[in-house]
Design a protein around this motif. Structure first.
Motif, PDB file in Angstrom:
ATOM      1  N   THR A   1       0.846  -1.188   0.000  1.00 21.37           N
ATOM      2  CA  THR A   1       0.000   0.000   0.000  1.00 21.37           C
ATOM      3  C   THR A   1       0.884   1.240   0.000  1.00 21.37           C
ATOM      4  N   PRO A   2       0.732   2.107  -1.017  1.00 21.44           N
ATOM      5  CA  PRO A   2       1.581   3.305  -1.038  1.00 21.44           C
ATOM      6  C   PRO A   2       1.231   4.242   0.115  1.00 21.44           C
ATOM      7  N   ALA A   3       2.234   4.870   0.670  1.00 19.62           N
ATOM      8  CA  ALA A   3       2.021   5.820   1.755  1.00 19.62           C
ATOM      9  C   ALA A   3       1.305   7.059   1.243  1.00 19.62           C
ATOM     10  N   LYS A   4       0.420   7.607   2.066  1.00 19.77           N
ATOM     11  CA  LYS A   4      -0.301   8.823   1.674  1.00 19.77           C
ATOM     12  C   LYS A   4       0.613  10.036   1.735  1.00 19.77           C
ATOM     13  N   SER A   5       1.539  10.014   2.652  1.00 24.09           N
ATOM     14  CA  SER A   5       2.528  11.085   2.770  1.00 24.09           C
ATOM     15  C   SER A   5       3.752  10.533   3.483  1.00 24.09           C
ATOM     16  N   ARG A   6       4.846  11.204   3.328  1.00 23.17           N
ATOM     17  CA  ARG A   6       6.057  10.783   4.016  1.00 23.17           C
ATOM     18  C   ARG A   6       6.976  11.979   4.192  1.00 23.17           C
ATOM     19  N   PRO A   7       7.869  11.929   5.140  1.00 18.07           N
ATOM     20  CA  PRO A   7       8.694  13.107   5.438  1.00 18.07           C
ATOM     21  C   PRO A   7       9.673  13.428   4.318  1.00 18.07           C
ATOM     22  N   ALA A   8      10.006  14.709   4.226  1.00 13.08           N
ATOM     23  CA  ALA A   8      11.038  15.123   3.272  1.00 13.08           C
ATOM     24  C   ALA A   8      12.386  14.580   3.719  1.00 13.08           C
ATOM     25  N   LEU A   9      13.245  14.338   2.755  1.00 13.10           N
ATOM     26  CA  LEU A   9      14.579  13.790   3.040  1.00 13.10           C
ATOM     27  C   LEU A   9      15.654  14.844   2.860  1.00 13.10           C
ATOM     28  N   GLN A  10      16.757  14.642   3.550  1.00 10.23           N
ATOM     29  CA  GLN A  10      17.925  15.480   3.336  1.00 10.23           C
ATOM     30  C   GLN A  10      18.563  15.129   1.993  1.00 10.23           C
ATOM     31  N   PRO A  11      19.150  16.107   1.301  1.00 10.05           N
ATOM     32  CA  PRO A  11      19.820  15.803   0.030  1.00 10.05           C
ATOM     33  C   PRO A  11      20.923  14.765   0.218  1.00 10.05           C
ATOM     34  N   LEU A  12      21.108  13.924  -0.784  1.00 11.09           N
ATOM     35  CA  LEU A  12      22.183  12.933  -0.736  1.00 11.09           C
ATOM     36  C   LEU A  12      23.545  13.623  -0.796  1.00 11.09           C
ATOM     37  N   THR A  13      24.520  13.005  -0.132  1.00  9.34           N
ATOM     38  CA  THR A  13      25.878  13.537  -0.078  1.00  9.34           C
ATOM     39  C   THR A  13      26.867  12.423  -0.385  1.00  9.34           C
ATOM     40  N   VAL A  14      27.914  12.749  -1.107  1.00  7.11           N
ATOM     41  CA  VAL A  14      29.008  11.796  -1.311  1.00  7.11           C
ATOM     42  C   VAL A  14      30.081  12.097  -0.275  1.00  7.11           C
ATOM     43  N   HIS A  15      30.243  11.179   0.691  1.00  5.20           N
ATOM     44  CA  HIS A  15      31.214  11.363   1.769  1.00  5.20           C
ATOM     45  C   HIS A  15      32.581  10.846   1.324  1.00  5.20           C
ATOM     46  N   SER A  16      33.616  11.487   1.794  1.00  2.00           N
ATOM     47  CA  SER A  16      34.968  11.019   1.463  1.00  2.00           C
ATOM     48  C   SER A  16      35.879  11.175   2.675  1.00  2.00           C
ATOM     49  N   LEU A  17      36.891  10.324   2.723  1.00  2.00           N
ATOM     50  CA  LEU A  17      37.916  10.380   3.764  1.00  2.00           C
ATOM     51  C   LEU A  17      39.276  10.297   3.098  1.00  2.00           C
ATOM     52  N   ASP A  18      40.255  11.054   3.616  1.00  2.00           N
ATOM     53  CA  ASP A  18      41.590  10.886   3.051  1.00  2.00           C
ATOM     54  C   ASP A  18      42.196   9.585   3.572  1.00  2.00           C
ATOM     55  N   ARG A  19      43.272   9.168   2.959  1.00  2.00           N
ATOM     56  CA  ARG A  19      43.862   7.854   3.218  1.00  2.00           C
ATOM     57  C   ARG A  19      44.213   7.654   4.688  1.00  2.00           C
ATOM     58  N   LEU A  20      44.896   8.620   5.292  1.00  2.00           N
ATOM     59  CA  LEU A  20      45.353   8.449   6.661  1.00  2.00           C
ATOM     60  C   LEU A  20      44.198   8.446   7.647  1.00  2.00           C
ATOM     61  N   GLU A  21      43.197   9.293   7.419  1.00  2.88           N
ATOM     62  CA  GLU A  21      42.051   9.318   8.325  1.00  2.88           C
ATOM     63  C   GLU A  21      41.274   8.016   8.241  1.00  2.88           C
ATOM     64  N   ALA A  22      41.151   7.451   7.032  1.00  7.07           N
ATOM     65  CA  ALA A  22      40.454   6.168   6.890  1.00  7.07           C
ATOM     66  C   ALA A  22      41.206   5.064   7.635  1.00  7.07           C
ATOM     67  N   VAL A  23      42.523   5.011   7.489  1.00  8.19           N
ATOM     68  CA  VAL A  23      43.313   3.998   8.205  1.00  8.19           C
ATOM     69  C   VAL A  23      43.176   4.188   9.709  1.00  8.19           C
ATOM     70  N   TYR A  24      43.268   5.430  10.155  1.00  3.63           N
ATOM     71  CA  TYR A  24      43.198   5.686  11.596  1.00  3.63           C
ATOM     72  C   TYR A  24      41.836   5.278  12.162  1.00  3.63           C
ATOM     73  N   ARG A  25      40.773   5.587  11.440  1.00  2.88           N
ATOM     74  CA  ARG A  25      39.442   5.193  11.909  1.00  2.88           C
ATOM     75  C   ARG A  25      39.295   3.672  11.925  1.00  2.88           C
ATOM     76  N   ALA A  26      39.863   3.014  10.948  1.00  2.00           N
ATOM     77  CA  ALA A  26      39.799   1.543  10.927  1.00  2.00           C
ATOM     78  C   ALA A  26      40.476   0.965  12.166  1.00  2.00           C
TER      79      ALA A  26
END
Length: 598
Positions: free
Chosen positions: A293-318
């Motif tokens: 059953t399709p919803a009669k209404s639904r909340p607005a969404l935030q715009p999509l974002t492409v997230h990125s991390l630099d190499r060292l920050e990604a390693v450190y978070r891992a």
């Protein structure tokens, strides 16, 4: 081709999809089920028509030999039924282990359940089972042979799992030839440095060649040696990356997909160009109608974002996530670290503090007769900056006692490596005794360069529960220390630690370079030999091409020999976070006793 995520859009023309990027725990079936139910509710709050969870969500990934126990499989199926009983109008795609009793025995499947209106509507069984690197899926699972498409209000969605989209012709092509407008791919894809770019390439290429939207959902969290970094994403039929979820954190990626614009390009659908015989080899197409059953209404969404991390920050978070979750999932709260005043123990201490808080970290200085004054003061400075309690336990009484105990047995021999390593083993015993006394875990501080060449002492500095930087080359350790200082707040790692020449301090005036080549050369050779699996002859050729900067042939062959003869040590080392393309542990399985000469 998608509606504006900042508005509610035309409900009748869109499918609102969600990727639930969650942190499951292997074997915690009840806990995982509760987490799934929680995130289904969150997706419903966002008005999602469909929510996709990671691969093997109910069992956690990888469950390994747990799947060989019949009660484990039964419990995972029971959890699936409990989850299904609470699912209403939304369509939930949940990973679990399916099973089937045949004349030849019970077959297990890496599966995705399609749940709607309080029941499992259909199940997809993974077709391409990876059996390389850290993956052992053919040890446990049987490949499926059906490629289902679910039709939700006339919008056709193909469902498959992880490795299925890494093949040039796979279930997605069969599903798209059967009319799929959206492909949803469930993943438990572990982190390694640079891999997110490869995932993006695979997903966007799949969308482009099949003229289809692709929703890719991946889990996050640490599991033994593996860390999962998420990076769930949505790609458009032209190959555009529309958005990604943040990495290394739980997140719900929600988007509206308008498939009407697809119809003008369906005649150019790449899958129709794939020979039918090739499609038939993959699996048989099926279509399942879902009345929603399709919803009669639904909340607005935030715009999509492409997230990125630099190499060292990604390693450190891992490294943070791997350490945090190892402790959490093994139910330990506090760690002890032998803080030497050197760079390796400095970065491990910083990671531990960032992972579990300074109040849960105890540093232990273990100076010997050969320790420089700076090693103690640098350890004190580090721990002061990080807010870590530091215990000072000189090892001289134990060292003297060992010398006296061994004096008769060693009489007439020249002091050497065995006597030096006694100091490391005394330290290892002290650290393990402290952990044993208080119910803590010891984090070891050896890096990949040391693990590769055996520049570590069994039952000494290798003693412990978790080797945080086991897969981090020494040169990267220096980069991470500088990155941590730049990351803030403050600069917790003293420059004196970063700048001084590394030393084990097991004899007077000892430096690492006395026993090992320069770390830039060493790490290059280790990378080529371990991760690239190059022969010594090819490595010599590569290094000679660098001229004066390259390692000499004699150095290269010595490094290779050190790597080969120290396999027995690495087998006895603790698990540690995998960050490279090939880590010591599940990734690398070489015989200890081997007559192969390189």
């Amino acid at each position: 081709m998608t509606t504006d995520n900042g508005s509610s859009g035309d409900i009748g023309a869109t499918l609102r999809v969600a990727a639930a990027q969650i942190n499951t725990s292997v074997g915690d079936i009840d806990g995982n089920a509760r987490l799934i139910e929680e995130w289904i509710s969150l997706a419903q709050d966002q008005g999602a028509d469909l929510v996709a969870f990671p691969e093997l969500t109910i069992t956690g990934y990888p469950p390994e030999d747990l799947v060989l126990y019949d009660n484990f499989i039964a419990a995972n199926k029971a959890a699936l039924n409990r989850i299904a009983a609470g699912v209403g109008n939304i369509v939930a795609l949940v990973g679990y282990v399916d099973s089937e009793v045949t004349e030849s025995g019970t077959k297990l499947y890496n599966a995705a359940a399609v749940i709607h209106n309080r029941k499992v509507v259909t199940t997809y069984r993974k077709i391409h089972l990876p059996n390389y690197g850290v993956f052992d899926e053919r040890r446990y699972f049987t490949a499926g042979n059906e490629c289902p498409v679910i039709s939700i209000r006339g919008i056709k969605v193909g469902v498959n799992i992880c490795e299925d989209i890494w093949e040039p012709i796979g279930p997605s092509e069969v599903q798209c030839a059967n009319g799929a407008q959206i492909v949803v791919n469930l993943n438990s894809s572990p982190y390694e440095s640079g891999k997110q770019g490869d995932r993006v390439d695979v997903v966007t290429d799949l969308s482009r060649r099949n003229r289809v939207f692709t929703l890719y959902t991946n889990q996050i969290g640490g599991q033994d040696e593996l860390v999962f970094d998420g990076g769930s994403m949505l790609a458009a039929p032209d190959g555009e990356l529309l958005g990604t979820a943040p990495r290394f954190e739980q997140s719900l990626l929600v988007a509206d997909i308008d498939v009407n614009a697809l119809e003008d390009s369906r005649t150019k659908h790449q899958s129709f160009a794939v020979p039918q015989d090739d499609l038939d080899k993959i699996g048989q197409p099926t279509t399942i109608e879902i009345v929603q059953t399709p919803a009669k209404s639904r909340p607005a969404l935030q715009p999509l974002t492409v997230h990125s991390l630099d190499r060292l920050e990604a390693v450190y978070r891992a490294l943070i996530v791997g350490t945090r979750d190892y402790l959490k999932k093994t139910r330990f709260k506090k760690v002890a670290i032998a803080v030497s005043g050197g760079i390796d123990s400095a970065i491990v201490t910083a990671i531990a503090v960032d992972a579990i808080g300074a109040e849960n970290v105890v540093g232990v200085a273990l100076p010997s007769r050969y320790s420089s004054e700076g090693s103690v003061t640098d350890a004190e400075d580090l721990c002061s900056r990080l807010g870590v309690e530091l215990w000072n336990i000189p090892i001289e009484p134990g060292h003297s006692a060992f010398e006296e105990m061994l004096s008769e047995a060693f009489e007439g021999t020249a002091p050497g490596l065995a006597e030096e390593n006694t100091q490391s083993r005394i330290r290892g015993n002290i650290m393990m005794t402290i952990a044993n006394k208080f119910g803590w875990l010891v984090l070891t501080t050896g890096n990949k360069s040391e693990m590769a060449t055996g520049y570590a002492t069994l039952y000494g500095d290798m003693a412990g529960a978790y080797a945080v930087i086991k897969d981090v080359p020494k040169t990267l350790v220096y980069e991470l220390c500088r990155h941590r200082n730049n990351r803030g707040p403050g600069s917790p790692i003293p420059n004196a630690i970063i700048d001084k020449p590394p030393s084990a301090e097991l004899r007077p005036d000892q430096l690492d370079e006395d026993s090992l080549p320069p770390y830039d050369q060493l790490d290059r050779v280790i990378h080529m030999y371990i991760e690239e699996r190059m022969s010594p002859d090819l490595i010599v050729e590569k290094e000679q091409a660098l001229g004066k900067e390259g390692a000499a042939e004699s150095v290269i062959r010595r490094i290779v020999r050190l790597i080969d003869i120290n396999e027995y040590k690495r087998r006895q080392s603790p698990p540690g976070v995998k960050i490279t393309g090939l880590a010591f542990g599940k990734d690398r399985r070489l015989p200890i006793a081997s007559g192969w000469q390189k």
